[in-house]
Design an enzyme around this catalytic site. Sequence first.
Site, short mmCIF file in Angstrom:
data_model
loop_
_atom_site.label_atom_id
_atom_site.label_comp_id
_atom_site.label_asym_id
_atom_site.label_seq_id
_atom_site.Cartn_x
_atom_site.Cartn_y
_atom_site.Cartn_z
CB CYS A 62 -13.77 20.19 19.04
SG CYS A 62 -13.05 21.80 19.35
NE ARG A 93 -0.29 -0.41 4.95
CZ ARG A 93 0.56 -1.37 5.30
NH1 ARG A 93 0.76 -2.41 4.51
NH2 ARG A 93 1.25 -1.29 6.43
CD GLU A 143 1.63 9.22 22.98
OE1 GLU A 143 1.32 8.04 23.21
OE2 GLU A 143 2.65 9.75 23.43
CG ASP A 202 0.86 4.35 12.64
OD1 ASP A 202 1.20 5.16 13.52
OD2 ASP A 202 1.55 3.35 12.36
CB CYS A 234 -2.66 -2.64 10.84
SG CYS A 234 -1.82 -1.32 11.63
ZN LIG Z 1 -10.88 22.06 19.97
#
Ligand SMILES: [Zn+2]
Length: 343
Positions: free
Chosen positions: A171, A68, A130, A127, A185
């Site tokens: 948000c 990919r 964090e 991916d 994966c």
């Molecule tokens: Zn925000």
Amino acid sequence: MTDISRYHRQYLFQKIGEAGQQRLVSSRVTVIGCGALGTVLVNTLARAGVGFIRIVDRDFIEFNNLQRQVLFDEDDIKENLPKAVAAERKIKKINSQIQVEAIVSDVNFTNIEGFIKDADLVLDGTDNFETRFLINDACVKLAKPWIYGAVIGSHGLTMSIIPGKTACLRCVFESAPPPEMTPTCDTAGIIAPASMIIASLEATEALKFLTGNIQDLNSTLYSYDVWTRKSQSFKLEGLRDATDCPVCKQGKFEFLSATLSTSTTSLCGRNAVQVTRPDKIKLDFKQLASRFEKIGEAKYNPFMFQVKVDGYEFTIFPDGRAIIKGTDDPAQAKTIYAKYIGV
Ligand SMILES: [Zn+2]
């Protein structure tokens, strides 16, 4: 003024035009992560004539990436190239008129601002949550627009974020989903058309933004499944005002201030852990090789050092960062790192 004739078919498109093309040529972007999404982003934007592309990626190429990750081939693996370096080489052949900067590094709270502060736009090719939250913190803090993208299986999500104007990633997602709730994966796999389509949507948003068509940016969290062809658009208007977002509203950059970051990261689907050092060092690979002479099988080039020892496979970068294959336990990885590399 740069000769833009090679982009003729692109600026014939009325929304771009010659003026838009000139804007692309003088634009600067940073692409964070050069895997399934990142290779498509970099490929598309380089061909489109974006004048400066910085590629930041911490990893090297493996055979199971070629399914990919469109910029890489078997020769890159034989040469043991880091992804950012291989991508830079490929891009220079595709478009020698643009500038490319390859950075082989983990992106973390100590360096991210330096990678994005001179960019007009930041693109997400990562991916994991964090790093995305870290990108979100840094982009909102420095008022840099960024395009989020994520893919798993046959399904992906994307969203365009203009700090101060639109909702930000936090948000929408207050915190990262717990690991047992998120397919990886490992469990769900990934098919190439999914990452190619989501990255193409991200690249389209980049073209809109960089050519000054800001009014045309997608204002939703868009979800698409290439297998079922099911798409959903989650409206985000008003969300920024309605939430008490820690980033937009409270001005708390928890990922950037490192209160939530770690120095080890388990790598999705790899049975591997990355260990990052807090200090700045420059390893002497020759010296390191002599240490492993009797116990392991070591090879190195200027970009990275690899050694198999005790059933583990270490890939070590000049700044001391290591990817240790053969475990997915961060504590064990730290112990092995301390034993063989030292702290
Ligand atoms: Zn925000």
